[in-house]
Design an enzyme around this catalytic site. Structure first.
Site, PDB file in Angstrom:
ATOM      1  N   SER A 128       0.828  -1.210   0.000  1.00 53.23           N
ATOM      2  CA  SER A 128       0.000   0.000   0.000  1.00 53.23           C
ATOM      3  C   SER A 128       0.861   1.258   0.000  1.00 53.23           C
ATOM      4  CB  SER A 128      -0.902   0.046   1.228  1.00 53.23           C
ATOM      5  OG  SER A 128      -1.595   1.286   1.249  1.00 53.23           O
ATOM      6  N   LYS A 183      -4.349  -6.628   3.455  1.00 48.01           N
ATOM      7  CA  LYS A 183      -4.350  -5.490   2.521  1.00 48.01           C
ATOM      8  C   LYS A 183      -5.787  -5.148   2.101  1.00 48.01           C
ATOM      9  CE  LYS A 183      -3.018  -2.320  -0.399  1.00 48.01           C
ATOM     10  NZ  LYS A 183      -3.664  -2.282  -1.631  1.00 48.01           N
ATOM     11  N   HIS A 186      -7.363  -3.308   4.916  1.00 44.79           N
ATOM     12  CA  HIS A 186      -6.750  -1.970   4.894  1.00 44.79           C
ATOM     13  C   HIS A 186      -7.520  -1.085   3.912  1.00 44.79           C
ATOM     14  CE1 HIS A 186      -4.183   0.808   2.636  1.00 44.79           C
ATOM     15  NE2 HIS A 186      -3.441   0.969   3.704  1.00 44.79           N
ATOM     16  N   ASN A 187      -7.775  -1.602   2.718  1.00 48.98           N
ATOM     17  CA  ASN A 187      -8.482  -0.809   1.715  1.00 48.98           C
ATOM     18  C   ASN A 187      -9.925  -0.546   2.131  1.00 48.98           C
ATOM     19  OD1 ASN A 187      -6.094  -1.220   0.357  1.00 48.98           O
ATOM     20  ND2 ASN A 187      -7.057  -1.608  -1.609  1.00 48.98           N
ATOM     21  N   GLU A 190      -9.793   2.224   4.439  1.00 46.40           N
ATOM     22  CA  GLU A 190      -9.539   3.415   3.600  1.00 46.40           C
ATOM     23  C   GLU A 190     -10.864   3.960   3.023  1.00 46.40           C
ATOM     24  OE1 GLU A 190      -6.323   2.705   0.698  1.00 46.40           O
ATOM     25  OE2 GLU A 190      -7.642   3.582  -0.799  1.00 46.40           O
TER      26      GLU A 190
HETATM   27  N1  NAP Z   1      -1.856   1.865  -8.984  1.00 45.02           N
HETATM   28  C1  NAP Z   1      -1.861   1.878  -7.658  1.00 45.02           C
HETATM   29  O1  NAP Z   1      -1.823   2.936  -6.988  1.00 45.02           O
HETATM   30  C2  NAP Z   1      -1.863   0.589  -6.900  1.00 45.02           C
HETATM   31  C3  NAP Z   1      -1.710   0.599  -5.512  1.00 45.02           C
HETATM   32  C4  NAP Z   1      -1.637  -0.595  -4.816  1.00 45.02           C
HETATM   33  C5  NAP Z   1      -1.756  -1.782  -5.508  1.00 45.02           C
HETATM   34  N2  NAP Z   1      -1.938  -1.780  -6.870  1.00 45.02           N
HETATM   35  C6  NAP Z   1      -2.041  -3.064  -7.535  1.00 45.02           C
HETATM   36  O2  NAP Z   1      -0.766  -3.346  -8.118  1.00 45.02           O
HETATM   37  C7  NAP Z   1      -0.946  -4.110  -9.328  1.00 45.02           C
HETATM   38  C8  NAP Z   1      -0.279  -3.374 -10.477  1.00 45.02           C
HETATM   39  O3  NAP Z   1      -0.923  -2.128 -10.608  1.00 45.02           O
HETATM   40  P1  NAP Z   1      -0.484  -1.074 -11.714  1.00 45.02           P
HETATM   41  O4  NAP Z   1      -1.433   0.058 -11.597  1.00 45.02           O
HETATM   42  O5  NAP Z   1       0.961  -0.815 -11.611  1.00 45.02           O
HETATM   43  O6  NAP Z   1      -0.663  -1.883 -13.091  1.00 45.02           O
HETATM   44  P2  NAP Z   1      -1.994  -2.359 -13.869  1.00 45.02           P
HETATM   45  O7  NAP Z   1      -2.480  -1.229 -14.711  1.00 45.02           O
HETATM   46  O8  NAP Z   1      -2.930  -2.988 -12.923  1.00 45.02           O
HETATM   47  O9  NAP Z   1      -1.394  -3.506 -14.827  1.00 45.02           O
HETATM   48  C9  NAP Z   1      -0.567  -3.189 -15.943  1.00 45.02           C
HETATM   49  C10 NAP Z   1       0.587  -4.152 -16.018  1.00 45.02           C
HETATM   50  O10 NAP Z   1       0.096  -5.499 -16.145  1.00 45.02           O
HETATM   51  C11 NAP Z   1       0.698  -6.090 -17.293  1.00 45.02           C
HETATM   52  N3  NAP Z   1      -0.200  -7.096 -17.846  1.00 45.02           N
HETATM   53  C12 NAP Z   1      -1.533  -7.001 -18.040  1.00 45.02           C
HETATM   54  N4  NAP Z   1      -2.017  -8.155 -18.538  1.00 45.02           N
HETATM   55  C13 NAP Z   1      -0.959  -8.995 -18.663  1.00 45.02           C
HETATM   56  C14 NAP Z   1      -0.813 -10.329 -19.101  1.00 45.02           C
HETATM   57  N5  NAP Z   1      -1.869 -11.049 -19.515  1.00 45.02           N
HETATM   58  N6  NAP Z   1       0.422 -10.880 -19.102  1.00 45.02           N
HETATM   59  C15 NAP Z   1       1.496 -10.167 -18.682  1.00 45.02           C
HETATM   60  N7  NAP Z   1       1.420  -8.895 -18.229  1.00 45.02           N
HETATM   61  C16 NAP Z   1       0.204  -8.323 -18.231  1.00 45.02           C
HETATM   62  C17 NAP Z   1       0.923  -4.927 -18.235  1.00 45.02           C
HETATM   63  O11 NAP Z   1       1.834  -5.277 -19.225  1.00 45.02           O
HETATM   64  P3  NAP Z   1       1.835  -4.492 -20.652  1.00 45.02           P
HETATM   65  O12 NAP Z   1       2.677  -3.288 -20.447  1.00 45.02           O
HETATM   66  O13 NAP Z   1       2.423  -5.466 -21.578  1.00 45.02           O
HETATM   67  O14 NAP Z   1       0.410  -4.159 -20.972  1.00 45.02           O
HETATM   68  C18 NAP Z   1       1.451  -3.890 -17.248  1.00 45.02           C
HETATM   69  O15 NAP Z   1       2.796  -4.142 -16.920  1.00 45.02           O
HETATM   70  C19 NAP Z   1      -2.457  -4.293  -9.482  1.00 45.02           C
HETATM   71  O16 NAP Z   1      -2.840  -5.493  -8.881  1.00 45.02           O
HETATM   72  C20 NAP Z   1      -3.020  -3.134  -8.702  1.00 45.02           C
HETATM   73  O17 NAP Z   1      -4.342  -3.367  -8.246  1.00 45.02           O
HETATM   74  C21 NAP Z   1      -1.973  -0.635  -7.562  1.00 45.02           C
END
Ligand code: NAP
Length: 468
Positions: A128, A183, A186-187, A190
């Protein structure tokens, strides 16, 4: 670089920032992304002797020292399974696959069991703090086996945020899905805290005609006291920011989404049979917000009353501060009870004192009140007691109850919905009432469905022929 200490797959905001954090802390890191261009651009900008990229998954896996530590930060759901399936033929027994995304804990349990059969450790790890936390120090909630924690702890501790006493905001949460579960809750908390802040904003605006600048001043004052928290801190710039002459807050459409972890938390409470009213009501509040057209239409048929209150603005602000403080305690009491129940049912042995400690820094719900909770847990001498049973918590909530009741009365009289604050109070009242009217429900159920009831004066199960 060969023999990287850790590999990371997925270079969207979270992965990109976490890999920089890990490598900046001296751990040799190799990254991979499905779309290679994203990886090459990233390495061009941020690559160094501790941070390299690989174009093929095979090369990526081969470049990691054994036992391999491979962090996945891709879109939660099917993408995680897709990546795991691609990794399985490439990794070896004893290697660790760590999912740091917002995964449903049931998927984590399934994946853990599947990979255990193959001798591979699977770790569901909550992270987080958003992109800023991922880069500079998040709160890290790893589940998985104790062995995997031993292997990973040096790195988790190095990259995590600091708690109020300078310790790392990470701890082994428990086996299986424990990390993702904590987690998720936590959300959920939030959601509830944000809803309470929104309700406070709404009351100040509609009951006292406060402008965004004036409300920002109130929230700044709250943030300087015991409500000090990341969410109150960021509420101030959210209120102050202008687009031309207009405050942006005034032109943001009043519709909020609610698809993920908040909804899962509410469903969990229903499935496990435990009260979680503030968090659930916060999910419903977002649901209600999405029916904008209906609300606009119906508002004409349901005019809201003019508030006839003698409470001055300053008095109101003081009552509000007390209500928000007790409301936050109620949110934590609810969330911790859910974790405690799940931990018992799943055999996770989650230490709630540690959970409150590792939420003190890095994460979205970081707040001064968490120091109070950690201290109170520690002083109790018990690992995970019920929060409402602890004397200090009772004192804090009881001290705020009169103000809290006043605030709810005022909001109800003014026709301003305050579902999170109201249900937080209802949770406290319901959890601390010796005799609830469930006897009436049981009587009715037995009348129409012969459902039977228990009695207070004798043991057993009883049915009455009520129509006689
Ligand atoms: N954003 C936040 O603030 C936040 C905070 C806490 C937790 N999270 C969690 O952290 C995780 C990542 O979040 P994010 O926002 O950084 O990214 P995201 O938008 O959820 O995911 C994009 C990423 O996933 C890859 N991807 C999608 N489908 C795929 C597949 N079939 N095979 C391989 N790679 C694939 C994409 O690759 P390509 O580039 O090739 O499309 C890209 O690297 C998620 O579970 C999210 O819920 C996010």
């Amino acid at each position: 670089m060969e023999n990287a200490e850790v590999g990371l797959i997925g270079l969207a905001v979270m992965g990109a920032n976490l890999a920089r954090n890990i490598s900046n802390n001296g751990f040799k890191t190799v990254v991979y992304n499905r779309t290679t261009e994203k990886m090459t651009q990233y390495i061009e900008e941020f690559g160094n002797e501790n941070l390299i990229g690989k174009e093929s998954l095979e090369d990526f896996v081969q470049s990691i020292a054994r036992p391999r530590k491979i962090i996945i930060l891709v879109k939660a759901g099917d993408a995680v399974d897709a990546v795991i399936n691609q990794l399985i033929p490439l990794v070896e027994k004893g290697d660790m696959i760590i999912d740091c995304g917002n995964t449903n804990y049931r998927d984590t349990i399934r994946r853990t069991n599947d990979l255990n059969e193959k001798g591979i450790h699977f770790i569901g790890c909550g992270v987080s703090g958003g992109e800023e936390g991922a880069l500079n120090g998040p709160s890290i909630m790893p589940g998985g086996s104790p062995e995997s924690w031993e292997e990973m702890k040096e790195m988790w501790k190095a990259i995590a945020a600091d708690d109020f006493l300078g310790g790392p905001c990470t701890a082994h949460i428990g086996e299986g899905g424990a990390g993702h579960y904590v987690k998720m809750v936590h959300n959920g908390i939030e959601y509830a805290v944000m809803q309470m802040i929104a309700e406070a904003y709404d009351m100040l605006k509609k009951m006292y005609g406060q402008t965004p600048d004036e409300i920002a001043k109130v929230f700044k004052r709250f943030n300087e006291g015991r409500l000090n928290s990341f969410l109150f801190e960021i509420a101030v710039p959210v209120l102050l920011k202008k687009d031309g002459s207009a405050h942006i807050i005034d032109v943001i459409l009043d519709k909020a989404g609610q698809k993920g972890t908040g909804k899962w938390t509410a469903i969990e409470a229903l499935d496990r049979g435990i009260g979680l009213s503030s968090i659930s009501e916060s999910v419903f509040a977002r649901v209600n917000s999405s029916y904008k057209e209906d609300r606009v239409h119906l508002a004409r048929s349901f005019p809201k009353p003019e508030l006839q209150s003698e409470t001055t603005l300053e008095e109101f602000i003081q009552l509000l501060e007390q209500s928000l403080y007790a409301g936050m305690l109620s949110c934590y009491a609810q969330g911790f009870e859910l974790i405690k129940l799940a931990s018992t049912e799943e055999g996770w042995k989650v230490n709630l004192s540690e959970v409150s400690r590792i939420w003190q820094g890095g994460c979205i719900i970081r707040a001064e009140v968490l120091q109070f909770l950690t201290d109170t847990y520690k002083a109790s001498g018990k690992e995970s007691p019920k929060l409402l049973e602890l004397k200090e918590i009772q004192k804090a909530i009881n001290g705020s109850l009169p103000a809290w009741r006043d605030i709810i009365c005022l909001s109800v009289q003014a026709g301003i919905p305050t579902p999170a604050l109201t249900s937080g109070l209802q949770y406290i009242d319901a959890s601390t009432t010796e005799r609830l009217p469930a006897n009436m429900i049981q009587g009715l159920r037995d009348y129409f469905g012969a459902h039977t009831y228990e009695r207070t004066d004798k043991e057993g199960s009883f049915h009455t022929d009520w129509s006689e």
